[in-house]
Write a protein that holds these residues in place. Structure first.
Motif, PDB file in Angstrom:
ATOM      1  N   ALA A 163       8.505 -28.334 -37.617  1.00 34.57           N
ATOM      2  CA  ALA A 163       7.424 -27.678 -38.351  1.00 34.57           C
ATOM      3  C   ALA A 163       7.298 -28.242 -39.769  1.00 34.57           C
ATOM      4  CB  ALA A 163       7.679 -26.170 -38.410  1.00 34.57           C
ATOM      5  N   TRP A 164       8.427 -28.437 -40.431  1.00 35.50           N
ATOM      6  CA  TRP A 164       8.390 -28.950 -41.801  1.00 35.50           C
ATOM      7  C   TRP A 164       7.997 -30.419 -41.836  1.00 35.50           C
ATOM      8  CZ3 TRP A 164       9.080 -26.685 -46.612  1.00 35.50           C
ATOM      9  CH2 TRP A 164       9.440 -25.325 -46.600  1.00 35.50           C
ATOM     10  N   ALA A 165       8.502 -31.210 -40.884  1.00 36.10           N
ATOM     11  CA  ALA A 165       8.230 -32.650 -40.895  1.00 36.10           C
ATOM     12  C   ALA A 165       6.744 -32.956 -40.772  1.00 36.10           C
ATOM     13  CB  ALA A 165       9.000 -33.336 -39.772  1.00 36.10           C
ATOM     14  N   ILE A 166       6.016 -32.179 -39.951  1.00 34.33           N
ATOM     15  CA  ILE A 166       4.615 -32.499 -39.699  1.00 34.33           C
ATOM     16  C   ILE A 166       3.730 -32.206 -40.907  1.00 34.33           C
ATOM     17  CG2 ILE A 166       3.845 -30.262 -38.779  1.00 34.33           C
ATOM     18  CD1 ILE A 166       2.968 -33.790 -37.432  1.00 34.33           C
ATOM     19  N   VAL A 167       4.180 -31.357 -41.824  1.00 35.10           N
ATOM     20  CA  VAL A 167       3.320 -31.005 -42.950  1.00 35.10           C
ATOM     21  C   VAL A 167       3.589 -31.834 -44.202  1.00 35.10           C
ATOM     22  CG1 VAL A 167       2.885 -28.635 -42.203  1.00 35.10           C
ATOM     23  CG2 VAL A 167       4.857 -29.107 -43.639  1.00 35.10           C
ATOM     24  N   GLY A 168       4.360 -32.908 -44.095  1.00 37.62           N
ATOM     25  CA  GLY A 168       4.485 -33.674 -45.331  1.00 37.62           C
ATOM     26  C   GLY A 168       5.498 -34.784 -45.370  1.00 37.62           C
ATOM     27  N   SER A 169       5.879 -35.357 -44.245  1.00 39.61           N
ATOM     28  CA  SER A 169       6.857 -36.457 -44.296  1.00 39.61           C
ATOM     29  C   SER A 169       6.137 -37.805 -44.223  1.00 39.61           C
ATOM     30  CB  SER A 169       7.892 -36.301 -43.176  1.00 39.61           C
ATOM     31  OG  SER A 169       7.272 -36.225 -41.909  1.00 39.61           O
ATOM     32  N   LEU A 170       5.748 -38.243 -43.039  1.00 42.70           N
ATOM     33  CA  LEU A 170       5.087 -39.537 -42.881  1.00 42.70           C
ATOM     34  C   LEU A 170       3.730 -39.579 -43.576  1.00 42.70           C
ATOM     35  CD1 LEU A 170       5.836 -40.336 -39.113  1.00 42.70           C
ATOM     36  CD2 LEU A 170       7.159 -40.963 -41.139  1.00 42.70           C
ATOM     37  N   THR A 171       2.973 -38.500 -43.459  1.00 46.44           N
ATOM     38  CA  THR A 171       1.640 -38.481 -44.069  1.00 46.44           C
ATOM     39  C   THR A 171       1.704 -38.602 -45.589  1.00 46.44           C
ATOM     40  OG1 THR A 171       1.759 -36.065 -43.943  1.00 46.44           O
ATOM     41  CG2 THR A 171       0.495 -37.203 -42.234  1.00 46.44           C
ATOM     42  N   SER A 172       2.731 -38.026 -46.211  1.00 43.01           N
ATOM     43  CA  SER A 172       2.867 -38.119 -47.668  1.00 43.01           C
ATOM     44  C   SER A 172       3.097 -39.557 -48.109  1.00 43.01           C
ATOM     45  CB  SER A 172       4.023 -37.236 -48.152  1.00 43.01           C
ATOM     46  OG  SER A 172       3.742 -35.880 -47.920  1.00 43.01           O
ATOM     47  N   ILE A 173       3.856 -40.315 -47.309  1.00 40.58           N
ATOM     48  CA  ILE A 173       4.092 -41.727 -47.634  1.00 40.58           C
ATOM     49  C   ILE A 173       2.778 -42.500 -47.629  1.00 40.58           C
ATOM     50  CG2 ILE A 173       5.201 -43.859 -46.826  1.00 40.58           C
ATOM     51  CD1 ILE A 173       7.438 -42.088 -45.656  1.00 40.58           C
ATOM     52  N   VAL A 174       1.973 -42.275 -46.582  1.00 38.30           N
ATOM     53  CA  VAL A 174       0.685 -42.971 -46.461  1.00 38.30           C
ATOM     54  C   VAL A 174      -0.236 -42.608 -47.613  1.00 38.30           C
ATOM     55  CG1 VAL A 174      -1.354 -43.295 -45.010  1.00 38.30           C
ATOM     56  CG2 VAL A 174       0.900 -43.088 -43.949  1.00 38.30           C
TER      57      VAL A 174
ATOM     58  N   GLY B  60      -1.366 -30.037 -41.997  1.00 36.98           N
ATOM     59  CA  GLY B  60      -0.806 -31.365 -42.223  1.00 36.98           C
ATOM     60  C   GLY B  60      -1.486 -32.239 -43.274  1.00 36.98           C
ATOM     61  N   PRO B  61      -2.765 -32.612 -43.103  1.00 36.13           N
ATOM     62  CA  PRO B  61      -3.395 -33.530 -44.063  1.00 36.13           C
ATOM     63  C   PRO B  61      -3.490 -32.966 -45.478  1.00 36.13           C
ATOM     64  CG  PRO B  61      -4.635 -33.443 -42.014  1.00 36.13           C
ATOM     65  CD  PRO B  61      -3.637 -32.337 -41.947  1.00 36.13           C
ATOM     66  N   MET B  62      -3.864 -31.687 -45.590  1.00 34.74           N
ATOM     67  CA  MET B  62      -4.024 -31.110 -46.931  1.00 34.74           C
ATOM     68  C   MET B  62      -2.676 -30.927 -47.618  1.00 34.74           C
ATOM     69  SD  MET B  62      -7.274 -30.898 -47.326  1.00 34.74           S
ATOM     70  CE  MET B  62      -7.737 -29.683 -48.554  1.00 34.74           C
ATOM     71  N   MET B  63      -1.628 -30.622 -46.843  1.00 36.08           N
ATOM     72  CA  MET B  63      -0.307 -30.525 -47.450  1.00 36.08           C
ATOM     73  C   MET B  63       0.178 -31.897 -47.901  1.00 36.08           C
ATOM     74  SD  MET B  63       0.527 -27.447 -47.782  1.00 36.08           S
ATOM     75  CE  MET B  63       1.948 -28.085 -48.650  1.00 36.08           C
ATOM     76  N   ALA B  64      -0.203 -32.956 -47.166  1.00 32.66           N
ATOM     77  CA  ALA B  64       0.138 -34.310 -47.591  1.00 32.66           C
ATOM     78  C   ALA B  64      -0.496 -34.610 -48.950  1.00 32.66           C
ATOM     79  CB  ALA B  64      -0.329 -35.330 -46.551  1.00 32.66           C
ATOM     80  N   ILE B  65      -1.741 -34.160 -49.143  1.00 26.73           N
ATOM     81  CA  ILE B  65      -2.425 -34.328 -50.440  1.00 26.73           C
ATOM     82  C   ILE B  65      -1.656 -33.580 -51.523  1.00 26.73           C
ATOM     83  CG2 ILE B  65      -4.551 -33.855 -51.722  1.00 26.73           C
ATOM     84  CD1 ILE B  65      -5.012 -35.903 -49.558  1.00 26.73           C
TER      85      ILE B  65
ATOM     86  N   THR C 105      14.272 -33.655 -48.357  1.00 28.91           N
ATOM     87  CA  THR C 105      13.967 -32.280 -48.773  1.00 28.91           C
ATOM     88  C   THR C 105      13.095 -31.570 -47.753  1.00 28.91           C
ATOM     89  OG1 THR C 105      14.139 -32.860 -51.117  1.00 28.91           O
ATOM     90  CG2 THR C 105      12.914 -30.865 -50.578  1.00 28.91           C
ATOM     91  N   ILE C 106      12.012 -32.247 -47.325  1.00 26.08           N
ATOM     92  CA  ILE C 106      11.036 -31.599 -46.456  1.00 26.08           C
ATOM     93  C   ILE C 106      11.526 -31.492 -45.016  1.00 26.08           C
ATOM     94  CG2 ILE C 106       8.728 -31.878 -45.444  1.00 26.08           C
ATOM     95  CD1 ILE C 106       7.850 -33.019 -48.156  1.00 26.08           C
ATOM     96  N   SER C 107      12.180 -32.527 -44.514  1.00 28.00           N
ATOM     97  CA  SER C 107      12.538 -32.558 -43.094  1.00 28.00           C
ATOM     98  C   SER C 107      13.944 -32.054 -42.779  1.00 28.00           C
ATOM     99  CB  SER C 107      12.384 -33.987 -42.544  1.00 28.00           C
ATOM    100  OG  SER C 107      11.049 -34.418 -42.630  1.00 28.00           O
TER     101      SER C 107
ATOM    102  N   LEU D 142       7.665 -34.217 -32.511  1.00 30.41           N
ATOM    103  CA  LEU D 142       8.997 -34.772 -32.273  1.00 30.41           C
ATOM    104  C   LEU D 142       9.093 -36.199 -32.820  1.00 30.41           C
ATOM    105  CD1 LEU D 142      11.792 -34.406 -31.019  1.00 30.41           C
ATOM    106  CD2 LEU D 142      10.853 -35.209 -28.845  1.00 30.41           C
ATOM    107  N   LEU D 143       8.093 -37.036 -32.541  1.00 30.03           N
ATOM    108  CA  LEU D 143       8.103 -38.416 -33.031  1.00 30.03           C
ATOM    109  C   LEU D 143       8.009 -38.470 -34.558  1.00 30.03           C
ATOM    110  CD1 LEU D 143       5.843 -40.281 -30.419  1.00 30.03           C
ATOM    111  CD2 LEU D 143       8.334 -40.387 -30.668  1.00 30.03           C
ATOM    112  N   THR D 144       7.210 -37.586 -35.142  1.00 33.38           N
ATOM    113  CA  THR D 144       7.091 -37.548 -36.606  1.00 33.38           C
ATOM    114  C   THR D 144       8.448 -37.291 -37.244  1.00 33.38           C
ATOM    115  OG1 THR D 144       4.804 -36.762 -36.506  1.00 33.38           O
ATOM    116  CG2 THR D 144       6.006 -36.363 -38.552  1.00 33.38           C
ATOM    117  N   PHE D 145       9.188 -36.338 -36.706  1.00 34.33           N
ATOM    118  CA  PHE D 145      10.503 -36.005 -37.254  1.00 34.33           C
ATOM    119  C   PHE D 145      11.485 -37.167 -37.085  1.00 34.33           C
ATOM    120  CE2 PHE D 145      14.757 -34.034 -36.400  1.00 34.33           C
ATOM    121  CZ  PHE D 145      15.035 -33.703 -37.714  1.00 34.33           C
ATOM    122  N   ILE D 146      11.535 -37.748 -35.899  1.00 33.46           N
ATOM    123  CA  ILE D 146      12.494 -38.832 -35.628  1.00 33.46           C
ATOM    124  C   ILE D 146      12.196 -40.055 -36.498  1.00 33.46           C
ATOM    125  CG2 ILE D 146      13.279 -40.472 -33.876  1.00 33.46           C
ATOM    126  CD1 ILE D 146      12.862 -38.234 -31.790  1.00 33.46           C
TER     127      ILE D 146
END
Length: 534
Positions: free
Chosen positions: A178-189, A357-362, A379-381, A89-93
């Motif tokens: 579901a979509w946010a956790i696999v590539g939103s914040l982690t992709s930025i990092v 999550g981590p591998m999808m961020a990669i 797009t992702i979220s 929930l926090l990742t999406f928000i």
């Protein structure tokens, strides 16, 4: 005599040097082969060893494996379930806040324009993240919630309202969170640390802002990478195995082809060959081509069902289903009233998606250079989840409409949690049922092949430390995941089921790796916005 002795001595020394050179070259060749396969890195031995031990235990004592996995599963969802719900929930928000603010204009990847065109980029994202779940689960989950309504919704005798509630619950599980956790914040990092700071494209860099240089080398970093590889390998091996089981079942129903291990073997070997060849061809060829054609096929099927199927119900179901989800979004995301139900639905799905999550961020970092934060998160979220909800309405919503019109026509086929049975029951109600059923099987196969393809590539990147891993390491991991799936289904569906439950256990360490992105991504985005003069 002296000349002869000297001649023999020189010849002996030359032979000795030649032998040393031969041995040296042999050692170099062996070392090179080890290096190309990643055998010289502890990440390979940690991840490969763990997967091998899992398979070995399945072969030696499958009952013990099931007992251990079930105990671990129960502990994971009981202890970490609430944490996972808050994390998603926090990742999406937070991701929405970054996309909406001035940080949304930040360009990622250290290049001014995108490497991939918009349609190709989105096609790869859709096909990789939606995977096979987008077909069989789209048919099965809505009917599951229709037959046994989620506890959050009040009892009602209105069948249509029960159907809309069922769609709404399915949207929650496959939508925004579901979509946010696999590539939103982690992709930025990942994109900032890799492209701007030069850090390796590995999951361990997600903890670099917290732990510093010590996470980049040694066994700590290797253990972090290995956890993420095991999680995503389990999440990929499971669908590959289920592909064999589900397509074999469908072929038996449609063409009376024997539904046994031989048929499953042929299907999985075909899938292995397809996704390994695609992975070998690289991001710019096979992966793009498969994704593009699969999206086109999915769009054609959507329009066909929308026109030839229960159009009114599909339109009404999508509008009210999304509206009901938004109206109950926070209560659904934070629901803790029935932990038994949660463990087999919401928390199970959250564990499954967290593992990716981590591998999808990669992977997203690799294909998204030149994109802005707003484009990536939007797009992702947002776009992808709303499209996924529409796809679930097209497939699962049609099934609900057929079930309401003729009770039992879908639910009976779904008995025993028969995912392919639900899909075939739906396609059999449409015009040209055989042709449409075959197209859906092709669609499912390519979805899973695309996931196997992208995860083979991503694991190879992490193992090798290169953005374009060599053919040997790609082939090895592609074949290894497929062979593992074959071994597990040879034990019966219980082997794959144990692996599916094990995915949730792997989400425990992975969710801790993802946690720092909640504050690291905003800090990085704000800092980059200042650097880019926004």
């Amino acid at each position: 005599m002296s000349d002869l002795t000297n001649s023999i001595k020189v010849s002996t020394e030359a032979g000795s040097r030649s032998e040393k050179t031969r041995k040296h070259n042999t050692n170099l060749t062996t070392a090179n082969a080890f290096e190309r396969l990643g055998l010289n890195t502890p990440v390979f031995w940690y991840s490969g060893g763990f997967i091998a031990a899992f398979v070995a235990l399945a072969l030696i004592d499958s009952d013990l494996l099931s007992k251990v996995v079930n105990s671990g599963f129960a502990w994971s969802v009981d202890v970490f379930g609430p944490y996972w719900q808050i994390l998603l929930l926090l990742t999406f928000i937070i991701s929405l806040c970054l996309a909406a603010g001035r940080t949304g204009s930040v360009v990622l990847g250290a290049i001014p324009t995108p490497e991939l065109g918009g349609f190709r980029w989105m096609s790869i994202i859709f096909c990789t993240l939606l995977a096979g779940g987008g077909v069989f689960w789209a048919a099965a989950e809505p009917i599951a919630h229709f037959v046994s309504p989620p506890p959050l919704y009040s009892d009602t005798d209105n069948a249509e309202q029960i159907a809309f509630n069922a769609l709404s619950q399915s949207f929650m599980h496959w939508g925004f969170l579901a979509w946010a956790i696999v590539g939103s914040l982690t992709s930025i990092v990942v994109m900032h640390l890799h492209y701007d700071k030069g850090l390796p494209l590995k999951p361990r860099i997600l903890l670099y802002p917290l732990l510093g240089e010590r996470v980049l080398k040694g066994h700590l970093g290797a253990a972090i990478d290995a956890c993420c590889i095991v999680a995503v390998a389990a999440g990929t091996i499971g669908p590959i195995g289920f592909l064999g089981l589900q397509v074999s079942y469908a072929l038996n129903v449609l063409f009376e082809i024997p539904d046994g291990f031989t048929t499953q073997l042929i299907i999985i070997l075909f899938a292995i060959a397809l996704y390994t060849l695609s992975a070998l061809s690289g991001l710019n060829r096979g992966m793009q081509m498969l994704s593009r054609y699969n999206v086109i096929l999915a769009v054609i099927l959507m329009f066909y069902i929308l026109i030839c199927g229960p159009t009114d119900f599909i339109v009404n179901g999508y509008i009210q289903g999304v509206g009901t989800m938004l109206d109950n979004f926070i209560p659904m995301a934070t629901y803790r009233g029935d932990e038994g139900w949660l463990s087999w639905w919401t928390v199970f799905f959250w564990g499954w998606f967290l593992g990716y999550g981590p591998m999808m961020a990669i992977f997203i970092a690799r294909i998204s250079r030149g994109r802005t934060i707003r484009q990536v998160i939007g797009t992702i979220s947002i776009i992808a989840p709303l499209t996924t909800c529409f796809w679930f309405t097209i497939v699962g919503g049609s099934g609900l409409a057929f079930e309401i019109a003729d009770p039992g026509v879908v639910s009976k086929a779904f008995e025993g949690f028969n995912l392919p049975g639900a899909l075939l029951a739906i396609t059999q109600q449409l015009p040209l049922p055989l042709f449409i059923s075959i197209l859906f099987l092709i669609l499912t196969t390519i979805f899973i092949v695309t996931t196997g393809d992208s995860m083979t590539y991503t694991i190879s990147v992490v193992i090798s430390g290169e953005t374009e891993p060599n053919a040997l390491v790609r082939t090895f991991w592609g074949v290894a995941m497929g062979i593992t799936a074959l071994i597990l289904i040879s034990l019966g569906s219980g082997g794959i089921t144990a692996l599916q439950s094990f995915i949730v256990i792997t989400a425990v360490p992975v969710s801790l790796i993802l946690l720092p992105s909640l504050w690291n991504a905003p800090q990085i985005a704000v800092r980059m916005a200042k650097q880019q003069g926004l």
